[in-house]
Scaffold this motif. Structure first.
Motif, PDB file in Angstrom:
ATOM      1  N   ALA A   1       0.831  -1.206   0.000  1.00 19.26           N
ATOM      2  CA  ALA A   1       0.000   0.000   0.000  1.00 19.26           C
ATOM      3  C   ALA A   1       0.866   1.256   0.000  1.00 19.26           C
ATOM      4  CB  ALA A   1      -0.922  -0.005   1.220  1.00 19.26           C
ATOM      5  N   LEU A   2       1.943   1.238   0.767  1.00 16.03           N
ATOM      6  CA  LEU A   2       2.865   2.374   0.783  1.00 16.03           C
ATOM      7  C   LEU A   2       3.549   2.543  -0.562  1.00 16.03           C
ATOM      8  CD1 LEU A   2       4.478   1.782   4.301  1.00 16.03           C
ATOM      9  CD2 LEU A   2       2.946   3.677   3.666  1.00 16.03           C
ATOM     10  N   ALA A   3       3.948   1.423  -1.156  1.00 13.30           N
ATOM     11  CA  ALA A   3       4.617   1.469  -2.461  1.00 13.30           C
ATOM     12  C   ALA A   3       3.695   2.082  -3.513  1.00 13.30           C
ATOM     13  CB  ALA A   3       5.049   0.062  -2.875  1.00 13.30           C
ATOM     14  N   LEU A   4       2.446   1.641  -3.539  1.00 14.21           N
ATOM     15  CA  LEU A   4       1.491   2.167  -4.522  1.00 14.21           C
ATOM     16  C   LEU A   4       1.181   3.638  -4.265  1.00 14.21           C
ATOM     17  CD1 LEU A   4      -0.998  -0.816  -4.933  1.00 14.21           C
ATOM     18  CD2 LEU A   4       0.733  -0.017  -6.561  1.00 14.21           C
TER      19      LEU A   4
ATOM     20  N   ALA B   1       4.731  12.903  -3.038  1.00 15.73           N
ATOM     21  CA  ALA B   1       3.833  13.029  -1.882  1.00 15.73           C
ATOM     22  C   ALA B   1       4.618  13.213  -0.588  1.00 15.73           C
ATOM     23  CB  ALA B   1       2.953  11.791  -1.778  1.00 15.73           C
ATOM     24  N   THR B   2       4.025  13.951   0.332  1.00 13.19           N
ATOM     25  CA  THR B   2       4.630  14.142   1.650  1.00 13.19           C
ATOM     26  C   THR B   2       4.385  12.893   2.495  1.00 13.19           C
ATOM     27  OG1 THR B   2       2.614  15.063   2.616  1.00 13.19           O
ATOM     28  CG2 THR B   2       4.120  16.606   1.521  1.00 13.19           C
ATOM     29  N   LEU B   3       5.019  12.834   3.650  1.00 12.53           N
ATOM     30  CA  LEU B   3       4.846  11.699   4.560  1.00 12.53           C
ATOM     31  C   LEU B   3       3.377  11.563   4.953  1.00 12.53           C
ATOM     32  CD1 LEU B   3       6.883   9.683   5.797  1.00 12.53           C
ATOM     33  CD2 LEU B   3       6.815  11.050   7.880  1.00 12.53           C
TER      34      LEU B   3
ATOM     35  N   ALA C   1       0.906   8.381   4.035  1.00 11.74           N
ATOM     36  CA  ALA C   1       0.188   7.657   5.091  1.00 11.74           C
ATOM     37  C   ALA C   1      -1.312   7.611   4.792  1.00 11.74           C
ATOM     38  CB  ALA C   1       0.431   8.334   6.436  1.00 11.74           C
ATOM     39  N   LYS C   2      -1.880   8.737   4.420  1.00 11.96           N
ATOM     40  CA  LYS C   2      -3.314   8.798   4.135  1.00 11.96           C
ATOM     41  C   LYS C   2      -3.679   7.877   2.970  1.00 11.96           C
ATOM     42  CE  LYS C   2      -7.045  12.029   3.037  1.00 11.96           C
ATOM     43  NZ  LYS C   2      -7.399  13.439   2.741  1.00 11.96           N
ATOM     44  N   SER C   3      -2.887   7.910   1.910  1.00 18.44           N
ATOM     45  CA  SER C   3      -3.146   7.066   0.737  1.00 18.44           C
ATOM     46  C   SER C   3      -3.042   5.578   1.074  1.00 18.44           C
ATOM     47  CB  SER C   3      -2.164   7.417  -0.375  1.00 18.44           C
ATOM     48  OG  SER C   3      -2.422   6.657  -1.529  1.00 18.44           O
TER      49      SER C   3
END
Length: 200
Positions: free
Chosen positions: A13-16, A24-26, A30-32
């Motif tokens: 999920a983080l990779a995508l 994107a910011t941290l 995280a939200k994505s």
């Protein structure tokens, strides 16, 4: 930071999240990925640390896919099939790794041709050369070109599946059929001149 402390589902999920928004910011990452910034901060406290963690995970995924495919010892077609299945299984990591190479080259104002000289592309070229020597693959096409063609098909299939342009089910078959059988129908209409499309 302990890479193995993050399970594959969250790491994917983080990779995508980063593939979709490379800058994107941290907090946005995280939200994505469906977690809080605090949770992500505990995993990796900076955006750079997240990328390094994921790049290590993605590199490990590709190295594992190559090892399990047994490209150096197995019959070529079976080895190619295993490699495709193994890469597709962790396709988020492959997409991340691919995008990370582009970002690295662009950020460093480097030569884009560097993208085709990685451990993955070099292993592919060696594999296709071995297949040519065994009489499995055509010898009138450079092994480097075959490696690039396969890698590009793999990327296009996975990227298209993630974007919803093709169904994720059957990606392996999509790549293999296109590469090994081509796009010309086995039985051509009578008005199509086969000599125009026959291998030269």
């Amino acid at each position: 930071m302990i890479v193995n402390s993050v399970d594959d589902k969250l790491a994917s999920a983080l990779a995508l999240a980063i593939v979709r928004r490379p800058r994107a910011t941290l907090q946005e990452i995280a939200k994505s990925a469906g977690i809080s910034k605090a949770t992500l901060y505990r995993i990796a406290p900076t955006r750079k640390a997240v990328i390094e963690m994921l790049l290590e995970r993605a590199t490990g995924h590709l190295q594992d896919a190559l090892a399990k495919a047994e490209l150096d010892t197995s019959p070529s077609i079976a080895a190619l099939s295993r490699l495709t299945a193994n890469v597709v299984k962790g396709r988020a990591f492959y997409l991340f790794w691919y995008h990370a190479q582009w970002v690295r080259v662009m950020d460093d104002k480097g030569d884009p041709s560097q993208l085709y000289h990685s451990f993955f592309s070099d292993a592919l070229e060696k594999f296709f050369l071995r297949g040519q020597e065994a009489g499995v693959f055509r010898i009138d096409l450079p092994a480097r070109w075959l490696a690039m063609a396969y890698d590009s098909l793999l990327f296009s299939a996975i990227d298209s599946a993630e974007a919803g342009r093709v169904a994720p089910l059957g990606l392996e078959s999509l790549v293999e059929k296109t590469l090994l059988a081509g796009i010309v129908a086995q039985s051509l209409p009578a008005d199509v001149e086969r000599s125009r499309i026959a291998p030269r």
